[in-house]
Motif scaffolding. Structure first.
Motif, PDB file in Angstrom:
ATOM      1  N   GLY A 276       3.055   7.915   3.383  1.00  0.00           N
ATOM      2  CA  GLY A 276       4.043   7.274   2.557  1.00  0.00           C
ATOM      3  C   GLY A 276       3.591   7.366   1.066  1.00  0.00           C
ATOM      4  N   LEU A 277       2.267   7.760   0.599  1.00  0.00           N
ATOM      5  CA  LEU A 277       1.850   7.885  -0.291  1.00  0.00           C
ATOM      6  C   LEU A 277       1.200   9.654  -0.936  1.00  0.00           C
ATOM      7  CD1 LEU A 277      -0.983   4.482   0.249  1.00  0.00           C
ATOM      8  CD2 LEU A 277       1.361   4.908  -1.835  1.00  0.00           C
TER       9      LEU A 277
ATOM     10  N   LEU B 117       0.762  -1.025  -0.373  1.00  0.00           N
ATOM     11  CA  LEU B 117       0.210  -0.512  -0.170  1.00  0.00           C
ATOM     12  C   LEU B 117       1.000   1.585   0.240  1.00  0.00           C
ATOM     13  CD1 LEU B 117      -2.162   1.411  -0.149  1.00  0.00           C
ATOM     14  CD2 LEU B 117      -2.050   0.787   3.283  1.00  0.00           C
ATOM     15  N   ILE B 118       1.677   1.015   0.921  1.00  0.00           N
ATOM     16  CA  ILE B 118       2.809   2.219   0.858  1.00  0.00           C
ATOM     17  C   ILE B 118       3.688   2.583  -0.319  1.00  0.00           C
ATOM     18  CG2 ILE B 118       5.372   3.064   1.978  1.00  0.00           C
ATOM     19  CD1 ILE B 118       4.168   1.591   4.417  1.00  0.00           C
ATOM     20  N   LYS B 119       3.969   1.320  -1.026  1.00  0.00           N
ATOM     21  CA  LYS B 119       4.692   1.836  -2.183  1.00  0.00           C
ATOM     22  C   LYS B 119       3.917   1.486  -3.712  1.00  0.00           C
ATOM     23  CE  LYS B 119       8.890  -1.106   0.261  1.00  0.00           C
ATOM     24  NZ  LYS B 119       9.959  -2.411   0.255  1.00  0.00           N
ATOM     25  N   ASP B 120       3.063   0.823  -3.798  1.00  0.00           N
ATOM     26  CA  ASP B 120       2.484   1.111  -4.984  1.00  0.00           C
ATOM     27  C   ASP B 120       0.783   0.998  -4.281  1.00  0.00           C
ATOM     28  OD1 ASP B 120       0.954   0.417  -7.521  1.00  0.00           O
ATOM     29  OD2 ASP B 120       2.697  -0.648  -8.068  1.00  0.00           O
TER      30      ASP B 120
ATOM     31  N   TYR C 178      -1.761  -2.389  -4.848  1.00  0.00           N
ATOM     32  CA  TYR C 178      -2.766  -3.181  -3.531  1.00  0.00           C
ATOM     33  C   TYR C 178      -3.820  -3.009  -4.088  1.00  0.00           C
ATOM     34  CZ  TYR C 178      -4.677  -2.972   0.595  1.00  0.00           C
ATOM     35  OH  TYR C 178      -5.222  -3.004   1.877  1.00  0.00           O
ATOM     36  N   LYS C 179      -4.361  -1.861  -4.721  1.00  0.00           N
ATOM     37  CA  LYS C 179      -6.144  -1.651  -4.977  1.00  0.00           C
ATOM     38  C   LYS C 179      -6.010  -2.970  -5.781  1.00  0.00           C
ATOM     39  CE  LYS C 179      -7.151   3.438  -5.236  1.00  0.00           C
ATOM     40  NZ  LYS C 179      -7.381   4.041  -5.419  1.00  0.00           N
ATOM     41  N   GLN C 180      -5.541  -3.668  -7.282  1.00  0.00           N
ATOM     42  CA  GLN C 180      -5.209  -4.257  -8.216  1.00  0.00           C
ATOM     43  C   GLN C 180      -5.658  -5.887  -7.017  1.00  0.00           C
ATOM     44  OE1 GLN C 180      -3.167  -4.714 -11.564  1.00  0.00           O
ATOM     45  NE2 GLN C 180      -3.040  -2.292 -11.337  1.00  0.00           N
ATOM     46  N   ILE C 181      -4.525  -5.813  -6.040  1.00  0.00           N
ATOM     47  CA  ILE C 181      -4.735  -7.196  -5.729  1.00  0.00           C
ATOM     48  C   ILE C 181      -6.280  -7.439  -5.048  1.00  0.00           C
ATOM     49  CG2 ILE C 181      -3.622  -8.512  -3.897  1.00  0.00           C
ATOM     50  CD1 ILE C 181      -1.191  -7.583  -5.065  1.00  0.00           C
TER      51      ILE C 181
END
Length: 208
Positions: free
Chosen positions: A204-205, A133-136, A140-143
């Motif tokens: 982080g986002l 969630l922090i990095k991408d 995350y939403k796709q998963i």
């Protein structure tokens, strides 16, 4: 003691029926009211919108002096949900010392519903979900959505008692996100910051 718990759970059940909260359903599956099935729906305008999560809630004769055991049957890919057991990482459920007798079945379900789109990224129980969630956020939403692209599997995994729509308390009353946020921020794992008002956002986002 059991009689007291039974009385309080009847009160909680009545509260749910009278308020008809949107996206929240619950019903007892045992005559003594110690075992419950529940369902929460993801909030609108979040990645969880339109997704339903089945849960089990197990009380003891010491309710409401101690919290119940709450587990997701439909386990979300979420920083604050144990991917193996389905247990939500909320301090007042994990630590009886932080439990408050003013909490009810409704407030527990409110907390879980808002927790989905407002994750607390400090000390996550699902580290992989938190890091992703922090990095991408997009990945995350796709998963998250991939978990729900197999509806037949979800239907098969649900117990029969959760498939009967007549046993649910139907929800029609709309409640604003700010109302959910206000309820959740006072009793969830830790105080939510302004970062978490936006679904799936974390420090982080933040964009520069």
């Amino acid at each position: 003691m059991h009689r007291r718990a039974y009385f309080l759970l009847e009160r909680d059940f009545q509260e749910l029926k009278e308020n008809n909260f949107k996206g929240i359903t619950a019903f007892p599956v045992s005559e003594d009211l110690m075992e419950w099935g529940a369902s929460i729906q993801g909030l609108q305008n979040t990645v969880w919108q339109g997704l339903f999560f089945q849960l089990t809630i197990n009380f003891t004769s010491e309710y409401n002096l101690v919290p119940p055991v709450v587990k997701f049957l439909t386990i979300p890919f979420h920083p604050n949900v144990d991917q193996n057991t389905g247990r939500a990482c909320i301090d007042f459920l994990d630590d009886p010392a932080k439990w408050n007798t003013s909490y009810t079945l409704s407030s527990i379900l409110f907390t879980l519903q808002v927790m989905l789109s407002n994750p607390v990224l400090e000390n996550p129980v699902n580290l992989e979900a938190a890091q992703m969630l922090i990095k991408d956020e997009s990945l995350y939403k796709q998963i998250v959505l991939r978990f729900f692209n197999q509806p037949s599997q979800l239907r098969d995994d649900r117990p029969e008692s959760l498939k009967d729509p007549d046993k649910f308390i139907r929800s029609t009353k709309a409640v604003s996100f700010n109302d959910y946020y206000k309820t959740w921020s006072g009793i969830a794992t830790s105080k939510a910051t302004e970062y978490y008002r936006s679904p799936c956002k974390s420090p982080g986002l933040q964009s520069s």
